[in-house]
Scaffold this motif. Structure first.
Motif, PDB file in Angstrom:
ATOM      1  N   VAL A 164      62.287  11.514 -31.787  1.00 43.00           N
ATOM      2  CA  VAL A 164      62.459  12.357 -32.969  1.00 43.00           C
ATOM      3  C   VAL A 164      61.820  13.729 -32.754  1.00 43.00           C
ATOM      4  O   VAL A 164      62.442  14.772 -32.992  1.00 43.00           O
ATOM      5  CB  VAL A 164      61.872  11.665 -34.212  1.00 43.00           C
ATOM      6  N   THR A 165      60.572  13.754 -32.296  1.00 43.99           N
ATOM      7  CA  THR A 165      59.891  15.033 -32.078  1.00 43.99           C
ATOM      8  C   THR A 165      60.498  15.786 -30.896  1.00 43.99           C
ATOM      9  O   THR A 165      60.611  17.018 -30.926  1.00 43.99           O
ATOM     10  CB  THR A 165      58.393  14.822 -31.844  1.00 43.99           C
ATOM     11  N   GLY A 166      60.897  15.053 -29.857  1.00 45.22           N
ATOM     12  CA  GLY A 166      61.480  15.696 -28.684  1.00 45.22           C
ATOM     13  C   GLY A 166      62.798  16.380 -28.993  1.00 45.22           C
ATOM     14  O   GLY A 166      63.032  17.531 -28.598  1.00 45.22           O
ATOM     15  N   PHE A 167      63.679  15.701 -29.710  1.00 45.77           N
ATOM     16  CA  PHE A 167      64.963  16.312 -30.043  1.00 45.77           C
ATOM     17  C   PHE A 167      64.800  17.410 -31.092  1.00 45.77           C
ATOM     18  O   PHE A 167      65.629  18.325 -31.164  1.00 45.77           O
ATOM     19  CB  PHE A 167      65.953  15.257 -30.506  1.00 45.77           C
ATOM     20  N   PHE A 184      67.529  16.671 -36.532  1.00 46.75           N
ATOM     21  CA  PHE A 184      66.074  16.550 -36.394  1.00 46.75           C
ATOM     22  C   PHE A 184      65.309  17.785 -36.856  1.00 46.75           C
ATOM     23  O   PHE A 184      64.079  17.835 -36.694  1.00 46.75           O
ATOM     24  CB  PHE A 184      65.710  16.251 -34.938  1.00 46.75           C
ATOM     25  N   GLY A 185      65.997  18.754 -37.432  1.00 49.61           N
ATOM     26  CA  GLY A 185      65.319  19.964 -37.876  1.00 49.61           C
ATOM     27  C   GLY A 185      64.284  19.711 -38.957  1.00 49.61           C
ATOM     28  O   GLY A 185      63.321  20.484 -39.108  1.00 49.61           O
ATOM     29  N   PRO A 189      59.079  21.335 -40.358  1.00 49.25           N
ATOM     30  CA  PRO A 189      58.169  21.571 -41.492  1.00 49.25           C
ATOM     31  C   PRO A 189      57.288  20.369 -41.812  1.00 49.25           C
ATOM     32  O   PRO A 189      56.192  20.525 -42.343  1.00 49.25           O
ATOM     33  CB  PRO A 189      59.127  21.879 -42.653  1.00 49.25           C
ATOM     34  N   LEU A 190      57.740  19.160 -41.453  1.00 48.86           N
ATOM     35  CA  LEU A 190      56.958  17.965 -41.741  1.00 48.86           C
ATOM     36  C   LEU A 190      55.674  17.910 -40.928  1.00 48.86           C
ATOM     37  O   LEU A 190      54.621  17.498 -41.424  1.00 48.86           O
ATOM     38  CB  LEU A 190      57.807  16.715 -41.481  1.00 48.86           C
ATOM     39  N   LEU A 191      55.741  18.345 -39.661  1.00 49.58           N
ATOM     40  CA  LEU A 191      54.592  18.235 -38.760  1.00 49.58           C
ATOM     41  C   LEU A 191      53.912  19.576 -38.472  1.00 49.58           C
ATOM     42  O   LEU A 191      53.122  19.676 -37.533  1.00 49.58           O
ATOM     43  CB  LEU A 191      55.028  17.576 -37.437  1.00 49.58           C
ATOM     44  N   VAL A 197      54.557  20.405 -33.809  1.00 50.28           N
ATOM     45  CA  VAL A 197      55.421  19.383 -33.204  1.00 50.28           C
ATOM     46  C   VAL A 197      55.151  19.284 -31.715  1.00 50.28           C
ATOM     47  O   VAL A 197      55.115  18.184 -31.147  1.00 50.28           O
ATOM     48  CB  VAL A 197      56.905  19.699 -33.482  1.00 50.28           C
ATOM     49  N   HIS A 198      54.963  20.430 -31.057  1.00 46.87           N
ATOM     50  CA  HIS A 198      54.599  20.420 -29.630  1.00 46.87           C
ATOM     51  C   HIS A 198      53.329  19.604 -29.405  1.00 46.87           C
ATOM     52  O   HIS A 198      53.253  18.791 -28.470  1.00 46.87           O
ATOM     53  CB  HIS A 198      54.383  21.852 -29.132  1.00 46.87           C
ATOM     54  N   THR A 199      52.324  19.825 -30.245  1.00 48.21           N
ATOM     55  CA  THR A 199      51.049  19.113 -30.088  1.00 48.21           C
ATOM     56  C   THR A 199      51.217  17.615 -30.295  1.00 48.21           C
ATOM     57  O   THR A 199      50.717  16.801 -29.500  1.00 48.21           O
ATOM     58  CB  THR A 199      50.018  19.667 -31.086  1.00 48.21           C
TER      59      THR A 199
END
Length: 243
Positions: A164-167, A184-185, A189-191, A197-199
């Motif tokens: 999910v985070t990767g895509f 997956f956009g 904003p969620l993370l 998201v990278h972290t």
């Protein structure tokens, strides 16, 4: 083993009583079908490539000398990462499909009998074995209850998070309106937007690395101390009990 113990083991693991390894006439039991074994090794290769390239993406190598147009170092690393991610994602979808059409051992990766007290007793029994508090482990044809819990949490749930985070990050490169951005956009904003998201994605990689280390250790340990085949079972499909 008494008939009561046989019934308890069958109730916890879902296996037939006749397949319990303690029966003297049973030496090897067919557990993992060919699609599960092929997926396992392809998936392991994909994880290896993803972790190596993911680490280099997060901590890039020093810049190569000369003209930038003569080098495509990070481009090749990113391409390998994206290609392995597709293999990883398609493989997981195929593995989920096989859980519906394969034997009951193929479903152990995705299900946990969390509402059954007997299951948690078996988890504690195996946890005690891993802590060297028991002289012998219980024997199971498929995944033991502790391994089943770790596979579900440490592999399946972490894998879903990584996909999910990767895509979501991949959608940034494909730009707004792409299939990855549409699907997956919402993760951004969620993370905490792109850097967040990278972290989280990078931390998820280390969680997967930790799982792989524990998984390999436990498999080899069971092969030697548990007196039952683990590593070779994922090659031949047969679990052999050495006692």
């Amino acid at each position: 083993m008494s008939s009561t113990a046989h019934s308890k083991l069958a109730d916890v693991t879902g296996i037939d009583e006749g397949a319990v390894a303690s029966a003297p006439q049973v030496r090897s039991v067919y557990v993992y079908e060919a699609p599960v074994r092929v997926w396992h090794w392809i998936n392991a290769t994909a994880i290896l490539v993803l972790c190596m390239t993911g680490y280099l993406i997060g901590s890039p190598l020093p810049s190569a000398g000369g003209e930038a147009s003569d080098h495509f170092q990070m481009g090749y690393i990113r391409f390998a990462h994206f290609a392995a991610a597709y293999v990883f994602a398609v493989g997981l979808l195929g593995r989920i499909y096989w859980a519906f059409v394969g034997n009951h051992h193929s479903r152990e990766l995705f299900t946990l009998p969390v509402l059954r007290l007997a299951y948690w007793r078996e988890v504690w029994a195996m946890f005690s074995w891993y802590l060297f508090l028991r002289p012998r482990p219980n024997q199971y044809v498929g995944h033991n209850p502790m391994a089943r819990l770790m596979m579900f949490v440490g592999y399946f749930l972490v894998s879903l998070f990584m996909l999910v985070t990767g895509f979501a990050l991949y959608g940034e490169g494909l730009q707004t309106g792409s299939w990855a951005d549409r699907l997956f956009g919402w993760v951004m904003p969620l993370l905490g937007q792109s850097q967040g998201v990278h972290t989280w994605h990078h931390l998820g990689m280390w969680a997967l690395v930790l799982f792989v280390i524990v998984h390999i250790y436990a498999a080899i340990r069971e092969d030697i101390m548990g007196r039952q085949s683990i590593v070779s079972t994922m090659i031949s499909g047969y679990r052999t009990f050495k006692d």
